[in-house]
Motif scaffolding. Structure first.
Motif, mmCIF file in Angstrom:
data_model
loop_
_atom_site.group_PDB
_atom_site.id
_atom_site.type_symbol
_atom_site.label_atom_id
_atom_site.label_comp_id
_atom_site.label_asym_id
_atom_site.label_seq_id
_atom_site.Cartn_x
_atom_site.Cartn_y
_atom_site.Cartn_z
ATOM 1 N N ILE A 262 -35.168 -68.393 6.012
ATOM 2 C CA ILE A 262 -34.178 -69.445 5.799
ATOM 3 C C ILE A 262 -32.799 -68.847 5.571
ATOM 4 O O ILE A 262 -31.789 -69.303 6.132
ATOM 5 C CB ILE A 262 -34.581 -70.330 4.597
ATOM 6 N N GLU A 263 -32.747 -67.791 4.758
ATOM 7 C CA GLU A 263 -31.477 -67.112 4.482
ATOM 8 C C GLU A 263 -30.879 -66.529 5.768
ATOM 9 O O GLU A 263 -29.677 -66.625 5.997
ATOM 10 C CB GLU A 263 -31.696 -66.015 3.442
ATOM 11 N N ARG A 264 -31.728 -65.945 6.598
ATOM 12 C CA ARG A 264 -31.245 -65.357 7.848
ATOM 13 C C ARG A 264 -30.709 -66.434 8.792
ATOM 14 O O ARG A 264 -29.675 -66.251 9.440
ATOM 15 C CB ARG A 264 -32.365 -64.578 8.536
ATOM 16 N N ASP A 265 -31.412 -67.559 8.876
ATOM 17 C CA ASP A 265 -30.941 -68.660 9.724
ATOM 18 C C ASP A 265 -29.566 -69.139 9.269
ATOM 19 O O ASP A 265 -28.674 -69.397 10.095
ATOM 20 C CB ASP A 265 -31.929 -69.827 9.681
ATOM 21 N N GLU A 266 -29.415 -69.292 7.965
ATOM 22 C CA GLU A 266 -28.126 -69.755 7.436
ATOM 23 C C GLU A 266 -27.019 -68.753 7.741
ATOM 24 O O GLU A 266 -25.877 -69.131 8.059
ATOM 25 C CB GLU A 266 -28.240 -69.980 5.928
ATOM 26 N N GLU A 267 -27.356 -67.469 7.664
ATOM 27 C CA GLU A 267 -26.371 -66.435 7.973
ATOM 28 C C GLU A 267 -25.964 -66.491 9.438
ATOM 29 O O GLU A 267 -24.770 -66.426 9.773
ATOM 30 C CB GLU A 267 -26.963 -65.060 7.655
ATOM 31 N N LEU A 268 -26.947 -66.656 10.334
ATOM 32 C CA LEU A 268 -26.645 -66.743 11.762
ATOM 33 C C LEU A 268 -25.832 -67.989 12.089
ATOM 34 O O LEU A 268 -24.914 -67.949 12.920
ATOM 35 C CB LEU A 268 -27.943 -66.749 12.578
ATOM 36 N N MET A 269 -26.150 -69.087 11.425
ATOM 37 C CA MET A 269 -25.420 -70.337 11.663
ATOM 38 C C MET A 269 -23.961 -70.232 11.237
ATOM 39 O O MET A 269 -23.093 -70.925 11.766
ATOM 40 C CB MET A 269 -26.093 -71.493 10.929
ATOM 41 N N SER A 270 -23.685 -69.356 10.274
ATOM 42 C CA SER A 270 -22.312 -69.208 9.776
ATOM 43 C C SER A 270 -21.469 -68.305 10.678
ATOM 44 O O SER A 270 -20.252 -68.245 10.535
ATOM 45 C CB SER A 270 -22.329 -68.636 8.349
ATOM 46 N N GLU A 271 -22.116 -67.593 11.608
ATOM 47 C CA GLU A 271 -21.401 -66.682 12.496
ATOM 48 C C GLU A 271 -21.076 -67.360 13.820
ATOM 49 O O GLU A 271 -21.661 -68.374 14.175
ATOM 50 C CB GLU A 271 -22.257 -65.432 12.769
ATOM 51 N N THR A 272 -20.110 -66.793 14.546
ATOM 52 C CA THR A 272 -19.741 -67.293 15.872
ATOM 53 C C THR A 272 -19.766 -66.131 16.857
ATOM 54 O O THR A 272 -19.212 -65.070 16.581
ATOM 55 C CB THR A 272 -18.338 -67.924 15.860
ATOM 56 N N PHE A 273 -20.405 -66.342 18.001
ATOM 57 C CA PHE A 273 -20.437 -65.300 19.023
ATOM 58 C C PHE A 273 -19.565 -65.677 20.217
ATOM 59 O O PHE A 273 -18.645 -64.960 20.574
ATOM 60 C CB PHE A 273 -21.867 -65.029 19.483
ATOM 61 N N PHE A 274 -19.839 -66.813 20.852
ATOM 62 C CA PHE A 274 -19.093 -67.199 22.045
ATOM 63 C C PHE A 274 -17.712 -67.748 21.687
ATOM 64 O O PHE A 274 -17.524 -68.395 20.655
ATOM 65 C CB PHE A 274 -19.852 -68.270 22.834
ATOM 66 N N THR A 275 -16.741 -67.496 22.566
ATOM 67 C CA THR A 275 -15.414 -68.082 22.420
ATOM 68 C C THR A 275 -15.464 -69.550 22.856
ATOM 69 O O THR A 275 -16.460 -70.014 23.441
ATOM 70 C CB THR A 275 -14.392 -67.345 23.292
ATOM 71 N N LYS A 276 -14.391 -70.297 22.598
ATOM 72 C CA LYS A 276 -14.332 -71.705 23.010
ATOM 73 C C LYS A 276 -14.444 -71.836 24.522
ATOM 74 O O LYS A 276 -15.094 -72.745 25.037
ATOM 75 C CB LYS A 276 -13.036 -72.338 22.511
ATOM 76 N N GLU A 277 -13.788 -70.929 25.251
ATOM 77 C CA GLU A 277 -13.862 -70.976 26.709
ATOM 78 C C GLU A 277 -15.288 -70.704 27.189
ATOM 79 O O GLU A 277 -15.786 -71.381 28.100
ATOM 80 C CB GLU A 277 -12.914 -69.953 27.339
ATOM 81 N N GLU A 278 -15.940 -69.734 26.568
ATOM 82 C CA GLU A 278 -17.322 -69.433 26.957
ATOM 83 C C GLU A 278 -18.247 -70.607 26.647
ATOM 84 O O GLU A 278 -19.135 -70.941 27.447
ATOM 85 C CB GLU A 278 -17.796 -68.172 26.222
ATOM 86 N N MET A 279 -18.044 -71.262 25.512
ATOM 87 C CA MET A 279 -18.871 -72.417 25.173
ATOM 88 C C MET A 279 -18.638 -73.559 26.151
ATOM 89 O O MET A 279 -19.570 -74.298 26.504
ATOM 90 C CB MET A 279 -18.591 -72.876 23.743
#
Length: 232
Positions: free
Chosen positions: A51-68
């Motif tokens: 659960i902690e790892r999921d929350e950590e991943l959800m708080s991060e951003t990988f793709f840029t707005k253009e990529e999304m």
């Protein structure tokens, strides 16, 4: 058979049986207690570390707005909206892909590289980035890499398209709209209304119609039968 129906057939062929769990909640539960139960359902089967790892991943951003934006366009090309269900973006597929590439980092380089290639190819053919060209021209590029018989043999486009197609299909058919479209019910009991008529005839048998009314009424399937009320 259309594209969505083809994807549906593939998914149904490979889908493993699942289990949907629900809790019995009294109408007298307080809002706090109901919230606790909802949280327990969402976290069912996961350790605190997960659960902690999921929350950590959800708080991060990988793709840029253009990529999304590119991912959203591609997702809706692969699974567009139709009269039966919503589009991939409405089912949250771009957000699913964003999460997956953070959860499985081996997707990151191929996905980012593929999106870069797609933009270069769009600029080469139409002098604009992929999200800026018309839908018709987007489909021209996608057709080239989805059906690459006559496309450059060394192009990374077809490989990239297979990857993002798999991610889109996985994201869509594991979403709530995807489950509804598949009519996937998991471990939900159905209604048994007895042995089919043609099977009974094959073996020269038939039901006692009076018994059938009492023992196989689907509307009373949740009730315990009182056999004292039935007279043979």
């Amino acid at each position: 058979m259309d594209r969505r129906e083809s994807l549906r057939t593939l998914v149904m062929g490979g889908m493993a049986s699942g289990l949907f769990l629900t809790s019995c909640v009294s109408d007298k539960k307080s809002p706090v207690e109901e919230g606790d139960i909802l949280e327990e359902r969402e976290n069912y089967g996961r350790t605190p570390e997960e659960i902690e790892r999921d929350e950590e991943l959800m708080s991060e951003t990988f793709f840029t707005k253009e990529e999304m934006a590119m991912i959203a366009n591609l997702a809706d090309i692969i699974i567009p909206e139709d009269e039966e269900s919503v589009s991939a973006t409405e089912a949250g597929v771009p957000e699913f892909i964003e999460f997956i590439v953070k959860d499985i980092p081996e997707h990151q380089l191929p996905m980012r590289g593929g999106l870069m290639w797609l933009n270069r190819e769009s600029s080469k053919q139409f002098d604009r980035s992929f999200v800026e060209v018309s839908k018709e021209n987007q489909l021209k590029i996608i057709d080239q890499i989805a059906y690459p018989q006559d496309f450059e043999k060394t192009s990374p486009g077809p490989t990239f398209f297979r990857r993002i197609k798999n991610l889109v299909v996985t994201g869509y058919f594991t979403s709530e709209p995807g489950f509804k479209y598949l009519d996937y019910r998991g471990n939900t009991p159905n209604v048994w209304d007895g042995v089919p008529e043609h099977v009974l005839k094959k073996h020269g048998m038939q039901y006692d119609l009076d018994l059938l009314k009492h023992a196989m009424d689907p509307s009373t399937r949740n009730e315990v039968m009182n056999w004292d009320d039935y007279q043979v």
